[in-house]
Scaffold this active site. Sequence first.
Site, PDB file in Angstrom:
ATOM      1  N   GLU A   1       0.825  -1.204   0.000  1.00 27.74           N
ATOM      2  CA  GLU A   1       0.000   0.000   0.000  1.00 27.74           C
ATOM      3  C   GLU A   1       0.863   1.260   0.000  1.00 27.74           C
ATOM      4  O   GLU A   1       1.801   1.361   0.801  1.00 27.74           O
ATOM      5  CB  GLU A   1      -0.918  -0.008   1.237  1.00 27.74           C
TER       6      GLU A   1
ATOM      7  N   GLU B   1      -4.330  -6.934   2.304  1.00 26.14           N
ATOM      8  CA  GLU B   1      -3.127  -7.589   2.840  1.00 26.14           C
ATOM      9  C   GLU B   1      -3.089  -9.084   2.542  1.00 26.14           C
ATOM     10  O   GLU B   1      -2.064  -9.621   2.132  1.00 26.14           O
ATOM     11  CB  GLU B   1      -3.006  -7.373   4.345  1.00 26.14           C
TER      12      GLU B   1
ATOM     13  N   PHE C   1       2.289  -0.956   8.495  1.00 26.52           N
ATOM     14  CA  PHE C   1       2.568  -1.064   9.928  1.00 26.52           C
ATOM     15  C   PHE C   1       2.475  -2.550  10.256  1.00 26.52           C
ATOM     16  O   PHE C   1       1.590  -3.234   9.747  1.00 26.52           O
ATOM     17  CB  PHE C   1       1.494  -0.381  10.771  1.00 26.52           C
TER      18      PHE C   1
ATOM     19  N   ASP D   1       1.229  -3.793  12.660  1.00 34.16           N
ATOM     20  CA  ASP D   1      -0.090  -4.000  13.268  1.00 34.16           C
ATOM     21  C   ASP D   1      -1.115  -4.525  12.264  1.00 34.16           C
ATOM     22  O   ASP D   1      -2.143  -5.057  12.656  1.00 34.16           O
ATOM     23  CB  ASP D   1      -0.606  -2.678  13.837  1.00 34.16           C
ATOM     24  N   PHE D   2      -0.861  -4.322  10.966  1.00 38.02           N
ATOM     25  CA  PHE D   2      -1.845  -4.744   9.961  1.00 38.02           C
ATOM     26  C   PHE D   2      -1.639  -6.188   9.526  1.00 38.02           C
ATOM     27  O   PHE D   2      -2.286  -6.672   8.623  1.00 38.02           O
ATOM     28  CB  PHE D   2      -1.800  -3.838   8.722  1.00 38.02           C
TER      29      PHE D   2
ATOM     30  N   HIS E   1      -1.471   0.945  16.152  1.00 43.48           N
ATOM     31  CA  HIS E   1      -0.411   1.462  15.268  1.00 43.48           C
ATOM     32  C   HIS E   1       0.924   1.612  15.996  1.00 43.48           C
ATOM     33  O   HIS E   1       1.767   2.398  15.576  1.00 43.48           O
ATOM     34  CB  HIS E   1      -0.794   2.829  14.699  1.00 43.48           C
TER      35      HIS E   1
HETATM   36  C1  LIG Z   1      -5.580  -3.397   7.437  1.00 42.40           C
HETATM   37  C2  LIG Z   1      -5.020  -2.029   7.245  1.00 42.40           C
HETATM   38  N1  LIG Z   1      -4.244  -1.812   6.164  1.00 42.40           N
HETATM   39  C3  LIG Z   1      -3.733  -0.581   5.944  1.00 42.40           C
HETATM   40  C4  LIG Z   1      -3.984   0.438   6.805  1.00 42.40           C
HETATM   41  C5  LIG Z   1      -3.387   1.823   6.566  1.00 42.40           C
HETATM   42  N2  LIG Z   1      -4.396   2.754   6.152  1.00 42.40           N
HETATM   43  C6  LIG Z   1      -5.028   3.548   7.034  1.00 42.40           C
HETATM   44  S1  LIG Z   1      -6.181   4.492   6.318  1.00 42.40           S
HETATM   45  C7  LIG Z   1      -5.843   3.839   4.803  1.00 42.40           C
HETATM   46  C8  LIG Z   1      -6.616   4.297   3.623  1.00 42.40           C
HETATM   47  C9  LIG Z   1      -8.061   4.112   3.799  1.00 42.40           C
HETATM   48  O1  LIG Z   1      -8.738   4.578   2.702  1.00 42.40           O
HETATM   49  P1  LIG Z   1     -10.302   4.582   2.664  1.00 42.40           P
HETATM   50  O2  LIG Z   1     -10.816   3.277   3.156  1.00 42.40           O
HETATM   51  O3  LIG Z   1     -10.707   4.991   1.311  1.00 42.40           O
HETATM   52  O4  LIG Z   1     -10.719   5.647   3.761  1.00 42.40           O
HETATM   53  P2  LIG Z   1     -10.382   7.212   3.817  1.00 42.40           P
HETATM   54  O5  LIG Z   1      -9.051   7.366   4.477  1.00 42.40           O
HETATM   55  O6  LIG Z   1     -10.393   7.716   2.432  1.00 42.40           O
HETATM   56  O7  LIG Z   1     -11.454   7.782   4.685  1.00 42.40           O
HETATM   57  C10 LIG Z   1      -4.826   2.910   4.870  1.00 42.40           C
HETATM   58  C11 LIG Z   1      -4.282   2.177   3.725  1.00 42.40           C
HETATM   59  C12 LIG Z   1      -4.765   0.161   7.948  1.00 42.40           C
HETATM   60  N3  LIG Z   1      -5.019   1.098   8.871  1.00 42.40           N
HETATM   61  N4  LIG Z   1      -5.284  -1.075   8.127  1.00 42.40           N
END
Ligand SMILES: Cc1ncc(C[n+]2csc(CCOP(=O)(O)OP(=O)(O)O)c2C)c(N)n1
Lengths: 332, 344
Positions: A29, A60, A83, A85-86, A129
Amino acid sequence: MRMKGISQAIAQAISQEMERRSDIVVLGEDVTYWGAVFGFTMGLFDKFGRKRVVDTPITEQTFMGMAVGMASVGLHPVVSLMFVDFLGAGFDQMYNHMAKNHYMSGGQFPMPVTVITAIGGGYGDAEQHSQVLYGLFAHVPGFKVVVPSNAYDAKGLTIRALRDPNPVVIFGHKLLTGLPFLPYEGGEDEVPEEPYELEFGKASVRMEGSDLTVASAGLMVHRAMRVAEKLRKEGISVEVVDLRTLVPLDEETLSRSVKKTGRLLILDEDYMSYGMTGEVTFRVQSRALRDLKAPIQRLAVPDVPIPFSEPLEKEVIPGEARIEAKIREMVS
Amino acid sequence: MFLKPEPTIKDLKGLLESANFTLDQLLNMYYQMNLIREFEEAIGAKYYEGKNPFNMASGPIRGEMHLSSGQEAVAVGVGGNLRKEDVVVSTHRPHHHAIAKGTDIRKLAAEIFGKSTGLCGGKGGHMHLFDKEVRFSCSGIVGASFPQAAGAAFAFKYRGEDNVAVAFAGEGAANHGTFYETLNAASLWELPLIVVIEDNMYADSTPKSVALATPHHFQRAMSLNVPSFLVDGMDVIDVYLATRKAVQRARSGGGPSLIEAVTYRFRGHFEGDGQEYRERDEVELWRVMDPITRLGNRLTKLGVEKERLENERRKARERVEDALKFAEESPYPEPSTALVGVFK
Ligand SMILES: Cc1ncc(C[n+]2csc(CCOP(=O)(O)OP(=O)(O)O)c2C)c(N)n1
């Protein structure tokens, strides 16, 4: 060149190996624009383009599984798990497949995958996190577990990982990345321009001492060294061993150090129970029980999640004051 | 981009009448959206205090900060249909959902500041808000909201209660396996679940165009026989009316629905985001569609005095000021409380 932090070092290592070999692809990502958030893939997109540096959807399980498939037919994927954590969202593909296919297939398939992930707290990112979790990976047979504490090691260990036929997980501590938006607890290192490898399973004695050994990895090495420097002025001589890789673990260097000092404190930012501290204790005592002048002690996160609020977070992640107190207690 | 054409004033009046939708309700939504916007902007400003040079660990609010400015219509349009007993499971970008569900904004602010008076006593922080009182929770893990909301929906159906559960998620989260897995189970078991995909075009730095094989989430939901609504997420009325149908369906045992709300976040993914992945022009273009201004203009056309709107905004601002003051003046938790609470 002089380098501050492990991010630049890891990114440079990947870049140099990618230049030499076409079998390496980077996926995960936000690996393009954001360099995987913590900079571990910084600059690669500009150099190698989307064909080799691929932003995946937030999937993931799927991109970890794809890495298994890629590796099985001759690619060497570098996978960013943003992270650590994911990992829950992809762990099946990691621990049941990536870590096992080589063994299960009777050795037919190597599994050259390098997973790079960010660990650690200390800046207020809370429970989901801020974890370290390398103990989980070290627990499952099949992963090599790398925890660099400085840029020089990070580069050499990453290049080693990229030449390893096995899955290697590299855990980069956020407070050692050297990125401007996070506190930095590392130093500056002289890092050779050309590619070089560091062997896995070789701990590094960062500071020599005779009264007590502190064994640690990643960020905690720096905290230990700062405490050791302070105590040195009072005549307390602490030896700091940086484990560098948890799998394989350098029992030799560790037990040699403990034989010399007679005391061991294991310092860990992962959870306490069933973790790295227990494992290291067992291995050291089985080699050096008779040389111990005192019971082995440990400092780790006391089996609670990492809370958000600053005073709470400080309470659970080992800090210098607590490390110092523990050492004083052990040598007195 | 998906935006519905602006209705003429006659159509708007007709729409409100036929939908049995009063001016007071609209004004309340206007207030709610302002409350969210004021809250987010105030938190945003506080977040940068003590962060020059920018360092996540410093200042009165630490860690990551995901704000929702631009997305108020989605939260308020959905929230306006919910009761206290209904469940909302939100994401890493949770403030607007929490406020629209009715959390106490003093406690909300205090949690964001890590204070003992916060929703979770300072343990959770901005990404981990829990309020049992109004049945609100969220997660910092993307894709985690879908199954948890479905679980609550299962419980409602099991106990014969006519409550609904809402899972909010971004368009990025809709790529996660949990999205399909949850919709399948919810459709199969006819759970009173409403999945709201808040499509703001980006997941972190990753534009939808490089992460989704279809621009639409409703297409995926349809493949699992889940009825869907594609709504203009910058229009609170559109969101509200679609949600009303979904909620009625769920309460009456009709099963799950999906709401695809197309919206935009005006700020970066998180505070400190350099936003190099998108053009300024694009942000400006969407700002023209600001859901608050848009509703304000409609209210004006419907005969509401400018002062009345200004009054709503001022009320919102004052409440936010009070909440932040409360948060800042509250004490930090005792360090030793970190060690308790893993088990009951
Ligand atoms: C399982 C997991 N993978 C990756 C992340 C990192 N991460 C946090 S927010 C995000 C993007 C989320 O995008 P979206 O679902 O479109 O929500 P928005 O931020 O646009 O509100 C990512 C990749 C995470 N928190 N959890």
